[in-house]
Design a protein around this motif. Structure first.
Motif, short mmCIF file in Angstrom:
data_model
loop_
_atom_site.label_atom_id
_atom_site.label_comp_id
_atom_site.label_asym_id
_atom_site.label_seq_id
_atom_site.Cartn_x
_atom_site.Cartn_y
_atom_site.Cartn_z
N VAL A 133 0.85 -1.20 0.00
CA VAL A 133 0.00 0.00 0.00
C VAL A 133 0.88 1.25 0.00
N LEU A 134 1.90 1.26 0.83
CA LEU A 134 2.72 2.46 1.02
C LEU A 134 3.57 2.82 -0.20
N ALA A 135 4.13 1.82 -0.89
CA ALA A 135 4.97 2.13 -2.06
C ALA A 135 4.17 2.86 -3.15
N PRO A 136 3.00 2.34 -3.55
CA PRO A 136 2.23 3.10 -4.55
C PRO A 136 1.66 4.40 -3.98
N LEU A 137 1.35 4.44 -2.68
CA LEU A 137 0.86 5.67 -2.08
C LEU A 137 1.93 6.77 -2.21
N ALA A 138 3.19 6.40 -1.98
CA ALA A 138 4.28 7.36 -2.10
C ALA A 138 4.40 7.91 -3.53
N ASP A 139 4.01 7.11 -4.52
CA ASP A 139 4.04 7.58 -5.91
C ASP A 139 3.05 8.72 -6.14
N VAL A 140 1.85 8.60 -5.57
CA VAL A 140 0.78 9.56 -5.88
C VAL A 140 0.64 10.68 -4.85
N ALA A 141 1.19 10.46 -3.65
CA ALA A 141 1.06 11.47 -2.59
C ALA A 141 2.31 11.43 -1.71
N PRO A 142 3.46 11.84 -2.25
CA PRO A 142 4.71 11.72 -1.50
C PRO A 142 4.74 12.55 -0.22
N GLY A 143 3.88 13.53 -0.10
CA GLY A 143 3.83 14.35 1.11
C GLY A 143 2.78 13.90 2.11
N TRP A 144 2.13 12.76 1.84
CA TRP A 144 1.04 12.31 2.71
C TRP A 144 1.54 12.02 4.11
N VAL A 145 0.74 12.44 5.09
CA VAL A 145 1.02 12.17 6.50
C VAL A 145 -0.16 11.39 7.06
N HIS A 146 0.14 10.28 7.73
CA HIS A 146 -0.91 9.45 8.31
C HIS A 146 -1.67 10.28 9.34
N PRO A 147 -3.00 10.40 9.20
CA PRO A 147 -3.76 11.27 10.09
C PRO A 147 -3.71 10.91 11.56
N GLN A 162 9.54 -4.59 2.97
CA GLN A 162 9.35 -4.38 1.53
C GLN A 162 9.71 -5.62 0.70
N ALA A 163 10.01 -6.72 1.37
CA ALA A 163 10.33 -7.94 0.64
C ALA A 163 9.11 -8.36 -0.17
N GLY A 164 9.34 -8.74 -1.39
CA GLY A 164 8.25 -9.20 -2.25
C GLY A 164 7.49 -8.09 -2.93
N VAL A 165 7.93 -6.84 -2.81
CA VAL A 165 7.27 -5.72 -3.48
C VAL A 165 8.22 -5.20 -4.56
N ARG A 166 7.77 -5.27 -5.81
CA ARG A 166 8.63 -4.81 -6.92
C ARG A 166 7.80 -4.10 -7.98
N VAL A 167 8.39 -3.10 -8.59
CA VAL A 167 7.72 -2.33 -9.64
C VAL A 167 7.57 -3.22 -10.89
N LEU A 168 6.40 -3.19 -11.47
CA LEU A 168 6.18 -3.92 -12.73
C LEU A 168 6.71 -3.10 -13.89
N GLY A 169 7.22 -3.78 -14.89
CA GLY A 169 7.66 -3.11 -16.11
C GLY A 169 8.88 -2.33 -15.88
#
Length: 169
Positions: A133-147, A162-169
């Motif tokens: 969840v966090l890796a793609p969240l950082a792509d679209v909202a790098p300044g997001w702060v957990h409320p 982050q084991a097992g999380v890799r960018v496709l393509g």
């Protein structure tokens, strides 16, 4: 800012693969009344959490939505119902907890609303623990702060496995 996590690890009923399903679901999010797709993350391949022997990897991404001009903020329960209706259109069934799925849409954050009950709990109660969840969240909202935690997405991602999380393509 409205953040919706997208995921799938089974082909849809129409035969499209998980990535194609997630892309089509992102388009469906853009068609929700009063909302507009503002950003879509890269797509990630991720191992199932919790581990599920024999289950295919997931495709995961994040959509950042915003209100269309003049639209009222969505009611959290109504937005959850709309997300579940999209899941159903894409063949989602719930035979058991953590079952493989054709589509999973999770409401992660709704403009910083904090809500303990009823569903949906906001922010999503496990989002801060999940690199998928966090890796793609950082792509679209790098300044997001957990409320609730007042921690940045970068800090949360650095603490996540982050084991097992890799960018496709």
């Amino acid at each position: 800012m409205i953040l919706i996590a997208l995921g799938a690890n089974l082909p849809g009923p129409d035969g499209r693969d998980a990535l194609a399903t997630c892309r089509a679901a992102a388009a469906a999010l853009d068609a929700l009344p009063g909302l507009r797709l503002r950003a879509l993350s890269r797509w990630y391949a991720t191992a199932p959490v919790p581990p599920s022997p024999g289950a295919p990897d997931y495709v995961n991404g994040m959509a950042r939505l915003a209100l269309r001009p003049g639209a009222a903020p969505p009611d959290p329960a109504a937005l959850l119902a709309a997300l579940q209706e999209i899941e159903t259109r894409f063949g989602r069934v719930r035979p058991y907890l953590h079952a493989p799925r054709t589509l999973d849409l999770d409401l992660i954050d709704l403009d910083g609303v904090m809500r303990d009950a009823p569903d949906p709990i906001l922010p999503h109660p496990r989002a801060h623990l999940r690199a998928f969840v966090l890796a793609p969240l950082a792509d679209v909202a790098p300044g997001w702060v957990h409320p609730r935690l007042s921690a940045t997405v970068a800090d949360l991602l650095a603490q996540a496995d982050q084991a097992g999380v890799r960018v496709l393509g």
